[in-house]
Design an enzyme around this catalytic site. Structure first.
Site, PDB file in Angstrom:
ATOM      1  N   ASP A   1      57.216  37.206  48.001  1.00 16.11           N
ATOM      2  CA  ASP A   1      57.418  35.770  47.890  1.00 16.11           C
ATOM      3  C   ASP A   1      58.913  35.570  47.600  1.00 16.11           C
ATOM      4  O   ASP A   1      59.641  36.522  47.299  1.00 16.11           O
ATOM      5  CB  ASP A   1      56.522  35.159  46.807  1.00 16.11           C
ATOM      6  CG  ASP A   1      56.378  33.644  46.988  1.00 16.11           C
ATOM      7  OD1 ASP A   1      57.209  33.032  47.707  1.00 16.11           O
ATOM      8  OD2 ASP A   1      55.440  33.061  46.425  1.00 16.11           O
TER       9      ASP A   1
HETATM   10  C1  BGC Z   1      56.359  29.943  47.835  1.00 16.75           C
HETATM   11  C2  BGC Z   1      55.822  30.564  49.091  1.00 16.75           C
HETATM   12  C3  BGC Z   1      56.611  30.071  50.265  1.00 16.75           C
HETATM   13  C4  BGC Z   1      58.066  30.409  50.049  1.00 16.75           C
HETATM   14  C5  BGC Z   1      58.967  29.979  51.196  1.00 16.75           C
HETATM   15  C6  BGC Z   1      57.853  30.113  47.695  1.00 16.75           C
HETATM   16  O1  BGC Z   1      58.320  29.315  46.668  1.00 16.75           O
HETATM   17  O2  BGC Z   1      55.693  30.471  46.718  1.00 16.75           O
HETATM   18  O3  BGC Z   1      54.463  30.255  49.250  1.00 16.75           O
HETATM   19  O4  BGC Z   1      56.109  30.631  51.449  1.00 16.75           O
HETATM   20  O5  BGC Z   1      58.507  29.748  48.878  1.00 16.75           O
HETATM   21  O6  BGC Z   1      59.077  28.611  51.276  1.00 16.75           O
END
Ligand code: BGC
Length: 836
Positions: free
Chosen positions: A243
């Site tokens: 993530d």
């Molecule tokens: C989130 C993810 C997301 C990523 C990219 C993160 O803050 O937890 O689910 O895919 O950002 O936007």
């Protein structure tokens, strides 16, 4: 009709499903790898520019683009916003999940997106978890059954799906630092099956590791999850990414399965990994394996040989809009319809009042990285007005002020004194200033970290003009923390708040009473994003809302959560957002023909008003066509067919996880600013003990024999259905597939859809098991009087539990009960089965 066109419209012919792995692709990937130096290989292990993989110029490898996907393709610019996540789960429709995946894949393609960062399949363990709306349901089987066609749909369009967040990321509270502590059986039976199915059945090509720790190790360096299960037992061959800023240790992540650090290489970089390879801490073959996974997958999708955008792609898609409308229609869940107040008869409604914060503008989704800038979203207000046409008299009032209004209109006695300390703990000599209010809230959820050590104390006094209830409302941004102290008492829930969803309390004050309010605020982002205000509750409800409600033949109160009150990065309240209970009560006091339509990712506290309203419709987050679908359901143009994908609890305290959801009390009561990826120095890791074990949602309710307000699987229709003629073998061999057949009949006067649900109970188990578990379901569309025979096949897993002692899936031979019905608590058919 739009719906028909969605079903019959063929996808544009550009879709190019990935090729299977082959000796030719393998040889090509190895040949490319052989041309890279160690440094160049390491370069590929981190992202770039927020949403891209890194290019490798020496092998002419371009960069590839990613986008979020929970409710639509969130790349730059507008896009179609669908009824995704929990709304998709409320459809209980596997075919629709595939069509939604295909539509997302087409939208991605049209925006040159190579990776879609979805689906999210974490379990809705608690109604307050801030991202439940992006995920699916409380049940692993339902999640798996929907995730598989959804992923296949995305990948059929030549776009990589990324199942997330692996794993046990079931709270947003302190998500970087919380340690989800669960035993293996709980993980295998509840939290992992949807991931397992995504890998073993849908062959998902990317997985995203979550922020949190699992049993003491961050997901991005979790050996058990990444190596033993994902890449070992489940045979995952694709790309395991982090993530965004969820990597905490380069060597540990490299050695424990992480292939790609997003959004950039803070840890999986040359500075860390080159010396680690040289000293033998990380093997070069480990780096090679990661690069091969990237190359192999990208080659299989043909990314290196064709542009992702195809001239036949449509950026604005009428077919996509039809899918959005179909999803909204299928997901709307009718929970109460006393005296058959619904459907409303358009001929009899001369004046309708539509009131509440979710009425206008359209509430299409929750907040955070899933937010999609929707094309022409239809609000509940405009959907109803469009349906009723030019002769109808439509009255609209928001009913409540906007949040900044509350902050700005608060009159503090003698203003607010602001002390800014040059430290994070209110020490040192502060700079002081006098301000009129505490009004600097902005709806930011993300931004550059606050580098200057600052802590800010606001002190103010408020004098109540009238006796009664006052709303105290506070809101901050992103990673801010604050606590609110009234007359020396720290208010509950306000300790170590992280994230941007507003907090609110009710103060009962006498006329002329003065209260002293102190706020201790730690900005997490650069700038100040904090607001606080006090308002007399009865004065908050607009006079216009009361007047319109009194005049109307029927009232729709559109209440619930939105992208500011339910969002990534924070948990939400179980209570409706501030002022809304009072609004519903004020409206029902003047007009009993009040229908409540809710927006939000799950259950909410209805105790203060449900008895006063004859009808309750859960709209989840219905996407950009939600307003049209809500109008169609309220006026009977579409028969509601959504079913609860979560148990609807009365109170947060009675939910099955409440006792275990937040870390052990007293473990951490200080304020912290979490810089992404860096736990504060003095931090106590919050231990989130999954003491509820297998008893999540309906498993808890049916095992304890207690009942929630509305059970999992429940949803009303304007017609009635019956179940009959259950047929299943009386005996079968353990491990054999067991067919279960039954009839579903539409016994009412209008066409409708029912979700037939099959639950299995194990009477001969040697270990303790939930009383019943969902192991099959099917959505059945029936004309009035029509009967369909449904056959569901139960495989070995449907009867198995994870045997901790033997360390394998086990069936204890003996008696099982098969139950069929329309919710977890209403199963009119049952049969006994003996497994030999
Ligand atoms: C989130 C993810 C997301 C990523 C990219 C993160 O803050 O937890 O689910 O895919 O950002 O936007």
């Amino acid at each position: 009709m739009l719906l028909v066109s969605a079903l019959t419209m063929a996808a544009p012919a550009t879709a190019q499903a990935p090729a299977p792995d082959s000796p030719a692709i393998e040889a090509q990937a190895h040949a490319l790898l052989a041309k890279l130096t160690l440094e160049e290989k390491i370069e590929l292990l981190g992202g770039v520019d927020g949403m891209f993989t890194r290019p490798a110029p020496s092998i002419s490898l371009p960069r590839f683009k990613m986008s979020d996907a929970s409710v639509g393709v969130r790349t730059w610019g507008p896009s179609t916003a669908y009824a995704g996540g929990v709304a998709l789960a409320a459809t209980w429709d596997k075919d629709f999940a595939r069509r939604l995946g295909e539509a997302l894949g087409r939208d991605a393609h049209a925006r040159s997106v190579h990776f879609l960062l979805g689906p999210g399949v974490n379990i809705a363990r608690s109604p307050v978890s801030g991202r439940n709306f992006e995920y699916l349901s409380e049940d692993p089987f339902l999640n798996a059954e929907l995730a598989v066609p959804y992923i296949e749909g995305i990948q059929s369009q030549g776009v990589i799906a990324t199942v997330k967040h692996f794993a046990l990321n079931d709270q947003e509270y302190n998500r970087h630092n919380a340690d989800s502590e669960a035993d293996e059986r709980t993980m295998r039976e509840i939290y992992l099956p949807a991931f397992e199915a995504a890998v073993t059945k849908a062959h998902v090509d990317a997985v995203m590791d979550s922020y949190n720790l699992i049993n003491g190790q961050h997901a991005t360096q979790n050996n058990f999850l990444n190596l033993k299960l994902l890449k070992g037992e489940w045979g995952f061959q694709g790309i395991l990414m982090s993530d965004w800023d969820a990597t905490y240790d380069g060597v540990a992540a490299a050695n424990n399965g992480l292939d790609l650090e997003m959004p950039n290489a803070r840890f999986l970089n040359a500075a860390t990994l080159t010396p680690a390879v040289k000293s033998g801490l990380v093997k070069e073959s480990t780096i090679d394996d990661k690069v091969l996974r990237l190359l192999r997958t990208e080659l299989r999708y043909g990314f290196t040989s064709r542009p992702q955008f195809d001239p036949a792609d449509s950026t604005y898609s009428v077919a996509g809009r039809a899918v959005a409308l179909e999803g909204a229609r299928e997901s709307l869940t009718l929970l109460k319809n006393e005296g058959h107040i619904l459907p409303l008869d358009p001929a009899r409604i001369k004046t309708i009042a539509i009131i509440g914060p979710s009425a206008y503008p359209a509430v299409t989704g929750g907040g955070g990285s899933s937010t999609v800038q929707a094309f022409e979203p239809v609000s509940i207000l405009t959907g109803i007005a469009n349906l009723l046409g030019p002769d109808a008299h439509v009255l609209y009032s928001r009913g409540l002020p906007d949040m900044p209004d509350v902050f700005q209109k608060t009159r503090w006695e003698g203003g607010v004194s602001v002390a800014t300390y040059p430290s994070r703990d209110f020490t040192g000599t502060p700079e002081t200033a006098a301000e009129e209010g505490i009004t600097k809230w902005s709806p930011e959820w993300w931004g550059p970290a606050d580098k200057a050590p600052r802590s800010i104390r606001y002190s103010a006094a408020f004098k109540a003009g009238k006796a009664g209830k006052y709303l105290l409302l506070a809101a901050s941004a992103g990673n801010d923390s604050y606590k609110v102290i009234v007359d020396g008492r720290t208010l509950p829930n306000a300790v170590n708040v992280e994230g941007q969803t507003p907090q609110f309390w009710t103060l009962d004050l006498t006329a002329g009473q003065t209260v002293k309010v102190v706020v201790e605020y730690l900005p997490g982002f650069a700038g100040i994003h904090f607001g606080l205000g006090l308002a007399f509750e009865a004065d908050m409800i607009s006079a216009e809302a009361r007047e319109f409600a009194a005049k109307a033949d029927a009232v729709v109160v559109a209440a619930g959560f939105s992208n500011t009150s339910e969002a990534e990065g924070a948990d939400r309240t179980f209570a409706l957002p501030w002022g809304q209970e009072a609004l519903i009560q004020a409206v029902t006091a003047v007009n009993p023909r009040t229908i409540v339509a809710l927006t939000g990712g799950g259950a909410v506290d209805t105790r203060a008003w449900l008895d006063q309203v004859p009808a309750l419709l859960h709209a989840w987050y219905p996407g950009q066509e939600g307003g049209t679908a809500v109008a169609e359901v309220l006026f009977g143009k579409h028969n509601p067919e959504g079913k609860l994908p979560v148990s609807f609890d009365r109170s947060w305290e009675e939910s099955s996880s409440a006792a275990y959801y937040y870390p052990v009390k007293g473990a951490d009561t200080s304020l912290h600013v979490t810089e992404y990826g860096k736990p504060p120095v003095d931090y106590v890791i919050p231990h989130v003990r999954y003491g509820d074990k297998l008893l999540v949602g309906y498993r808890y309710w049916t095992t304890t024999g207690k009942h929630p307000l509305f059970p999992f699987g429940f949803g009303l229709s304007y017609t009635t259905f019956s179940f009959a003629n259950l047929q299943a073998p009386a005996t079968a061999a353990s491990g054999a597939t067991v067919p279960v057949s039954f009839d579903v009949t539409n016994t009412g006067g209008v066409a409708g859809a029912e979700v037939a649900q099959l639950y299995v109970s194990d009477l001969s188990t040697k270990v303790s098991r939930p009383e019943r578990e969902l192991k099959g379901f099917e959505k059945v569309r029936l004309a009035p009087g029509e009967t369909k025979r449904v056959t569901l096949n139960l495989d070995a897993r449907a009867f198995s539990y994870w045997n901790e002692a033997a360390h394998k899936w086990t069936i204890d031979p003996g008696k099982f009960v098969l139950r069929v019905g329309d919710s977890s608590e209403s199963t009119p058919l049952s049969a006994e089965l003996t497994l030999k």
